[in-house]
Motif scaffolding. Structure first.
Motif, PDB file in Angstrom:
ATOM      1  N   TYR A   1       0.841  -1.207   0.000  1.00 23.51           N
ATOM      2  CA  TYR A   1       0.000   0.000   0.000  1.00 23.51           C
ATOM      3  C   TYR A   1       0.873   1.254   0.000  1.00 23.51           C
ATOM      4  O   TYR A   1       0.692   2.166  -0.828  1.00 23.51           O
ATOM      5  N   TYR A   2       1.847   1.303   0.907  1.00 24.81           N
ATOM      6  CA  TYR A   2       2.729   2.469   0.968  1.00 24.81           C
ATOM      7  C   TYR A   2       3.691   2.489  -0.215  1.00 24.81           C
ATOM      8  O   TYR A   2       4.139   3.571  -0.645  1.00 24.81           O
ATOM      9  N   GLY A   3       4.017   1.317  -0.736  1.00 24.76           N
ATOM     10  CA  GLY A   3       4.857   1.254  -1.929  1.00 24.76           C
ATOM     11  C   GLY A   3       4.181   1.902  -3.121  1.00 24.76           C
ATOM     12  O   GLY A   3       4.828   2.626  -3.904  1.00 24.76           O
ATOM     13  N   VAL A   4       2.880   1.668  -3.277  1.00 24.82           N
ATOM     14  CA  VAL A   4       2.124   2.289  -4.371  1.00 24.82           C
ATOM     15  C   VAL A   4       2.143   3.807  -4.224  1.00 24.82           C
ATOM     16  O   VAL A   4       2.324   4.545  -5.208  1.00 24.82           O
ATOM     17  N   ILE A   5       1.963   4.285  -2.997  1.00 22.97           N
ATOM     18  CA  ILE A   5       1.989   5.735  -2.759  1.00 22.97           C
ATOM     19  C   ILE A   5       3.361   6.304  -3.102  1.00 22.97           C
ATOM     20  O   ILE A   5       3.482   7.381  -3.725  1.00 22.97           O
TER      21      ILE A   5
ATOM     22  N   VAL B   1       4.310   9.187  -5.953  1.00 24.61           N
ATOM     23  CA  VAL B   1       5.050  10.431  -5.722  1.00 24.61           C
ATOM     24  C   VAL B   1       6.224  10.546  -6.693  1.00 24.61           C
ATOM     25  O   VAL B   1       6.446  11.598  -7.323  1.00 24.61           O
ATOM     26  N   SER B   2       6.993   9.463  -6.823  1.00 25.91           N
ATOM     27  CA  SER B   2       8.155   9.500  -7.729  1.00 25.91           C
ATOM     28  C   SER B   2       7.722   9.698  -9.175  1.00 25.91           C
ATOM     29  O   SER B   2       8.380  10.406  -9.938  1.00 25.91           O
ATOM     30  N   LEU B   3       6.587   9.103  -9.538  1.00 28.45           N
ATOM     31  CA  LEU B   3       6.067   9.282 -10.892  1.00 28.45           C
ATOM     32  C   LEU B   3       5.737  10.750 -11.157  1.00 28.45           C
ATOM     33  O   LEU B   3       6.011  11.281 -12.246  1.00 28.45           O
TER      34      LEU B   3
ATOM     35  N   GLY C   1      -9.168   3.908  -9.342  1.00 29.18           N
ATOM     36  CA  GLY C   1      -9.762   5.014  -8.605  1.00 29.18           C
ATOM     37  C   GLY C   1      -8.824   5.706  -7.641  1.00 29.18           C
ATOM     38  O   GLY C   1      -8.152   6.686  -7.992  1.00 29.18           O
ATOM     39  N   LEU C   2      -8.734   5.195  -6.434  1.00 29.40           N
ATOM     40  CA  LEU C   2      -8.029   5.845  -5.334  1.00 29.40           C
ATOM     41  C   LEU C   2      -6.598   6.245  -5.692  1.00 29.40           C
ATOM     42  O   LEU C   2      -6.218   7.421  -5.613  1.00 29.40           O
ATOM     43  N   PHE C   3      -5.776   5.281  -6.087  1.00 27.22           N
ATOM     44  CA  PHE C   3      -4.362   5.561  -6.326  1.00 27.22           C
ATOM     45  C   PHE C   3      -4.149   6.403  -7.582  1.00 27.22           C
ATOM     46  O   PHE C   3      -3.224   7.232  -7.643  1.00 27.22           O
TER      47      PHE C   3
ATOM     48  N   SER D   1      -2.338   9.866  -7.573  1.00 22.71           N
ATOM     49  CA  SER D   1      -1.217  10.099  -8.476  1.00 22.71           C
ATOM     50  C   SER D   1      -1.444  11.343  -9.322  1.00 22.71           C
ATOM     51  O   SER D   1      -0.526  12.163  -9.514  1.00 22.71           O
ATOM     52  N   ASP D   2      -2.671  11.488  -9.828  1.00 21.63           N
ATOM     53  CA  ASP D   2      -2.972  12.655 -10.660  1.00 21.63           C
ATOM     54  C   ASP D   2      -2.883  13.950  -9.854  1.00 21.63           C
ATOM     55  O   ASP D   2      -2.369  14.963 -10.340  1.00 21.63           O
ATOM     56  N   LEU D   3      -3.410  13.937  -8.621  1.00 23.40           N
ATOM     57  CA  LEU D   3      -3.349  15.130  -7.781  1.00 23.40           C
ATOM     58  C   LEU D   3      -1.899  15.490  -7.439  1.00 23.40           C
ATOM     59  O   LEU D   3      -1.519  16.668  -7.423  1.00 23.40           O
TER      60      LEU D   3
END
Length: 585
Positions: free
Chosen positions: A25-29, A33-35, A140-142, A146-148
């Motif tokens: 979960y935190y890895g996706v976040i 951010v890096s993206l 959805g969520l991620f 990511s877009d924001l």
């Protein structure tokens, strides 16, 4: 109940399922951010390349910055890969857990729940609705996060590079946000209607396919076809509404984005021509990329929010089932061992529908090892007694006892393990005969099944089938006759070695040859165990130790066959004579 767009309680409940996968979960976040950083860095490097190396014609510096942009692009690609892969992986693991929990919960429901819940609707909840929940994380969520993040980082870079041009972009953003909000509200209502129509269609198709024989037998093909056309039309209109909203929103959003880009180029171009040192050709080059990177996520957030909204609606439907506690069967703490088989009904009252009693103060006793038959007209309450003994339903008042212990005190699994039922309508799974007999119980071996089949006289019949015990009976056992299915059911009951055996009109709709085999099987499996036989053919229960006669939810007579026949004006005697005369004719 309709799910809200941002139902905080529901959202937090969904996020609880991420706890076993916190690292991912935190890895996706982190990858989101890096993206965002790498995506925003490319236009900035482009500005530097144009202003510092292309305009001064510095080939060495140009080559270096092109290599830098290539490295950033590679890092962005890797971040994108891990972000998408881990987000989808997380979503699939979460719905795996929810689906397992949902199915386990459904297994605990009383039969009363399934009497009113449409099967097609439950299938929709268990399959397509749960799949939609996965899109909360994958689409959805991620994705929204990511877009924001990308938009926030892009805005920081834009302000750092040229705050004047950035304000032109910011002025246009509220317009797009407002339009997006209107679009989202419309889509929320539309998607709720879509899910409703999908559930209705699944229910209708499932029932018609299951009951196709009745549809064709009564020539209802055209009627059912017209009904399906109406349901399909409603489903179509629900989807067309979502397509209509999309068709309006995306062109409008594209126009706003293009006008904003035109305003930036026009404003920046005039300032460059006027010799403004704060605006450069590199700014214009980079801002064409920045505006796309800023507006595309903003425009797509609406679409991704719709995915999230559909997932929230689906989650709400699934949690409605998970929150259904009143229909869950609550067992006791006592483990039921092998019963002696004494059964006692004490002033039992029961109603399927409130205030419409089916059993009206039933009292009777069954001694250990006794064979008791229950007879009566249709609707007298015979099968209801069996349903209550297995705790498929809960009684309104009174008590049911086995070996002087209230059945509510027993653990549900251990209670039902000691009671075997052979129903009139035998249900077989699309599997082999062996698996339908053992129900995949690993403690029952192939040798046990064969030995039991020989004892009750069905081994020869099974071996005559192609593949023998490995013969696939297909869905609901359609490859076997009703008599053959009954024989499989008898063998299934016998190998479970129950303390109490129940035969619910097991010989009411089979041929004479099968009845002879079943009668032999009945004699074998009822030996030395308490047996309750619900019979329509009274000739099959003449030798029962006791016959209980029911009428309109009450016991009207009780005794042996001979005792009941000797009653000059008895209810049982009338039934027997009427059936005997019909058979003779």
């Amino acid at each position: 109940m309709q799910a809200k767009a941002f139902d905080t309680h529901l959202f937090k409940r969904i996020l609880k399922y991420t706890k076993p996968y916190r690292k991912r979960y935190y890895g996706v976040i982190l990858f989101a951010v890096s993206l965002s950083v790498f995506a925003a860095l490319r236009p900035y490097l482009l500005k530097q390349t144009v202003d510092a190396y292309i305009k001064p014609k510095d080939e060495h510096g140009l080559l270096f910055y092109v290599m830098m942009m290539g490295i950033v692009l590679l890092l962005e690609t890797l971040s994108q890969f891990y972000f998408v892969y881990w987000a989808n992986w997380l979503g699939q693991d979460i719905i795996k857990d929810i689906r397992t929990k949902l199915f386990k919960h459904m297994l605990s429901f009383r039969m009363k729940y399934y009497d009113t819940a449409p099967v097609g609707q439950l299938v929709t909840r268990s399959v397509s609705d749960i799949e939609q929940i996965a899109r909360i994380f994958s689409q959805g969520l991620f994705m929204i996060f990511s877009d924001l993040m990308k938009m926030a980082v892009v805005l920081l870079f834009m302000f750092f590079m040229n705050w004047r041009l950035t304000w032109i972009v910011i002025i246009a953003m509220p317009i797009l946000v407002y339009i997006t909000r209107i679009f989202q509200r419309k889509m929320q209502v539309a998607f709720e209607e879509v899910r409703t129509q999908v559930a209705n269609m699944n229910t209708f198709v499932q029932e018609r396919v299951t009951g196709m024989k009745i549809v064709q037998l009564f020539n209802r093909e055209e009627i059912e076809y017209q009904k399906f056309k109406q349901i399909n039309e409603k489903h179509n209109k629900a989807w067309i509404k979502t397509i209509f909203y999309n068709s309006i929103f995306f062109p409008v959003a594209e126009i706003i984005s293009s006008l904003t880009l035109a305003a930036v180029v026009l404003y920046g171009g005039f300032h460059i021509l006027d010799g403004d040192k704060f605006t450069t050709f590199g700014d214009l080059f980079s801002y064409t990329m920045f505006i796309t990177m800023l507006f595309n996520p903003l425009r797509q957030i609406a679409d991704k929010f719709n995915e999230m909204q559909m997932g929230m609606i689906a989650a709400n439907r699934v949690f409605d089932i998970l929150d259904t506690d009143k229909d869950v069967q609550l067992g006791g703490t006592k483990v039921a061992g092998h019963f002696k088989g004494a059964i006692r009904f004490e002033n039992v009252r029961f109603s399927y529908i409130e205030k419409e009693e089916v059993l009206k103060g039933i009292n009777f006793n069954v001694k250990p090892g006794e064979t008791v038959a229950i007879v009566g007209a249709t609707g007298a309450g015979k099968s209801t007694i069996i349903n209550l003994l297995n705790r498929f339903y809960e009684i309104d008042s009174g008590g049911i006892y086995i070996d002087e212990h209230n059945i509510n005190d027993f653990q549900m699994e251990s209670l039902r393990k000691q009671i075997a039922i052979v129903l009139q309508d035998v249900f077989l799974f699309a599997d082999t005969i062996h698996n339908n007999i053992t129900l995949n119980n690993p403690s029952i071996s192939r040798e046990d099944v064969i030995e039991a089949a020989k004892k009750i006289g069905v081994h020869k019949f099974i071996k005559s089938l192609p593949g023998g015990y490995d013969y696939d009976v297909k869905e609901r056992g359609v490859m076997l006759s009703s008599g053959q299915r009954q024989l499989i059911a008898f063998l299934r009951a016998y190998v479970s070695n129950p303390s109490i055996l129940i035969l619910d009109e097991a010989t009411s709709s089979i041929d004479t040859y099968s009845e002879e085999l079943i009668q032999k099987a009945t004699d074998r499996i009822t030996q030395n165990r308490t047996s309750i036989i619900i019979a329509h053919r009274l000739a099959t229960i003449i030798n029962a130790d006791k016959i209980i006669v029911m009428d309109k939810g009450q016991i009207v007579e009780e005794g042996t066959h001979q005792e009941l026949i000797d009653k000059s004006d008895g209810y049982y005697k009338k039934l027997y004579i009427a059936q005997f005369m019909t058979t003779t004719e």
